[in-house]
Design an enzyme around this catalytic site. Structure first.
Site, PDB file in Angstrom:
ATOM      1  N   CYS A 108      50.615 118.720   8.943  1.00  0.00           N
ATOM      2  CA  CYS A 108      50.718 119.346   7.625  1.00  0.00           C
ATOM      3  C   CYS A 108      50.431 120.847   7.633  1.00  0.00           C
ATOM      4  O   CYS A 108      51.286 121.627   8.020  1.00  0.00           O
ATOM      5  CB  CYS A 108      49.819 118.590   6.651  1.00  0.00           C
ATOM      6  SG  CYS A 108      50.287 118.859   4.933  1.00  0.00           S
ATOM      7  N   HIS A 165      49.289 112.294   7.124  1.00  0.00           N
ATOM      8  CA  HIS A 165      47.852 112.083   7.283  1.00  0.00           C
ATOM      9  C   HIS A 165      47.598 110.578   7.339  1.00  0.00           C
ATOM     10  O   HIS A 165      48.498 109.776   7.452  1.00  0.00           O
ATOM     11  CB  HIS A 165      47.102 112.650   6.061  1.00  0.00           C
ATOM     12  CG  HIS A 165      47.385 114.070   5.753  1.00  0.00           C
ATOM     13  ND1 HIS A 165      46.742 115.103   6.382  1.00  0.00           N
ATOM     14  CD2 HIS A 165      48.237 114.649   4.868  1.00  0.00           C
ATOM     15  CE1 HIS A 165      47.164 116.252   5.883  1.00  0.00           C
ATOM     16  NE2 HIS A 165      48.070 116.012   4.970  1.00  0.00           N
ATOM     17  N   ARG A 225      54.327 118.387  -6.177  1.00  0.00           N
ATOM     18  CA  ARG A 225      53.577 117.949  -4.997  1.00  0.00           C
ATOM     19  C   ARG A 225      54.182 116.658  -4.496  1.00  0.00           C
ATOM     20  O   ARG A 225      54.477 115.748  -5.265  1.00  0.00           O
ATOM     21  CB  ARG A 225      52.092 117.729  -5.318  1.00  0.00           C
ATOM     22  CG  ARG A 225      51.277 119.000  -5.254  1.00  0.00           C
ATOM     23  CD  ARG A 225      49.795 118.723  -5.022  1.00  0.00           C
ATOM     24  NE  ARG A 225      49.451 118.629  -3.600  1.00  0.00           N
ATOM     25  CZ  ARG A 225      49.273 119.670  -2.804  1.00  0.00           C
ATOM     26  NH1 ARG A 225      49.405 120.891  -3.254  1.00  0.00           N
ATOM     27  NH2 ARG A 225      48.964 119.489  -1.528  1.00  0.00           N
TER      28      ARG A 225
HETATM   29  N1  GLN Z   1      48.524 123.530   1.607  1.00  0.00           N
HETATM   30  C1  GLN Z   1      49.730 123.000   2.180  1.00  0.00           C
HETATM   31  C2  GLN Z   1      50.674 122.403   1.148  1.00  0.00           C
HETATM   32  O1  GLN Z   1      50.262 122.040   0.072  1.00  0.00           O
HETATM   33  C3  GLN Z   1      49.376 121.955   3.211  1.00  0.00           C
HETATM   34  C4  GLN Z   1      48.799 120.720   2.584  1.00  0.00           C
HETATM   35  C5  GLN Z   1      48.221 119.781   3.602  1.00  0.00           C
HETATM   36  O2  GLN Z   1      47.900 120.156   4.729  1.00  0.00           O
HETATM   37  N2  GLN Z   1      48.028 118.547   3.166  1.00  0.00           N
HETATM   38  O3  GLN Z   1      51.856 122.286   1.394  1.00  0.00           O
END
Ligand code: GLN
Length: 250
Positions: free
Chosen positions: A105, A202, A139
């Site tokens: 990520c 994750h 998101r």
């Molecule tokens: N901050 C980054 C995003 O929102 C990575 C998020 C993450 O590592 N879960 O895309």
């Protein structure tokens, strides 16, 4: 073997050094578990694991066999950005030399060219991966199932605003059978380049995907010792975790 399944030091096939990048700032949704799985599976395979942390300002370790890096909030990515740029040379050399790496990520994004956040801040990457990421308004959250030509069904959990587009210098880790992955458009998840596995997933990823853990370990052992002699890992918990994860709704 002792009860933990580790070979006694005098029976060890050799030491493999795993370096976790920026665990203080880039380590969300249990990404730490990836390092713990590598530690345990390296021992199960009869090698001796050595797990080191690299945080902002630390001296960079020598003799690295495997690198793991986790995800982070945009704020965590801002904290590490200068240090990451200062380490771009050593990390690029390691990557180009074939060091196995798992990048999740936030560090997946920053091993690419850049991450432009939703608010317009551009966090430069180190350009090891031919990818770029633009923060979106939506998101992307939920459980993910990926069909990977190398690793079979890959299972995990995503939560990111970044929409990542792959250039011609990398190939996707796989195609999404559930969930979004790299972006809302092309159905791809993650990236593969040399011995790097990069992914949005994750969960953490490796406890549920031992095929990827063993790819990293096998590659590291072959590079360090010329060959990999596998042991007998106990996959019973991984099998249960995979069954459980696969049943979860999006
Ligand atoms: N901050 C980054 C995003 O929102 C990575 C998020 C993450 O590592 N879960 O895309």
């Amino acid at each position: 073997m002792n009860p933990a399944g580790a070979a006694a030091p005098d029976q060890s096939k050799g030491t493999l050094r795993v370096v976790q990048l920026y665990p203080r700032d880039m380590n969300i949704y249990g990404d730490w578990g990836n390092a713990l799985v590598l530690k345990r599976r390296i021992a199960w395979h009869g090698y001796t694991p050595e797990l080191l942390e690299y945080n902002v300002g630390d001296p960079f370790p020598e003799g690295v066999d495997i690198i793991v890096g986790g995800g982070g909030q945009d704020s965590g990515q801002l904290v590490i950005q200068d240090d990451l740029q200062a380490r771009a040379g050593v990390l690029t050399d390691l990557a180009e030399d074939g060091t196995p790496m798992l990048l999740i990520c936030g560090l997946y994004q920053l091993f690419g060219r850049f991450f432009k956040t939703r608010t317009g801040a551009v966090i430069p990457g180190i350009g090891v991966l031919d990818v770029e990421t633009h923060g979106g308004d939506e998101r992307l959250i939920g459980n993910v199932k990926v069909a990977s030509p190398e690793f079979g069904e890959v299972l995990g959990y995503e939560n990111h605003s970044g929409q990542t587009t792959l250039g011609s210098g990398v190939r996707p880790l796989g195609t999404t059978a559930k969930g979004t992955g790299n972006n809302s458009n092309d159905g791809h998840e993650g990236a593969r380049y040399r011995n790097i596995v990069a992914s949005y997933l994750h969960g953490s990823l490796l406890p549920k995907n031992p095929a990827i853990a063993d790819f990293l370990i096998r590659t590291a052992a072959e590079r360090r010792f010329g060959s990999f002699i596998p042991g007998n890992p106990d996959d019973s918990f991984a099998v249960l975790a995979r069954e459980h994860a696969a049943r979860r709704p999006r």
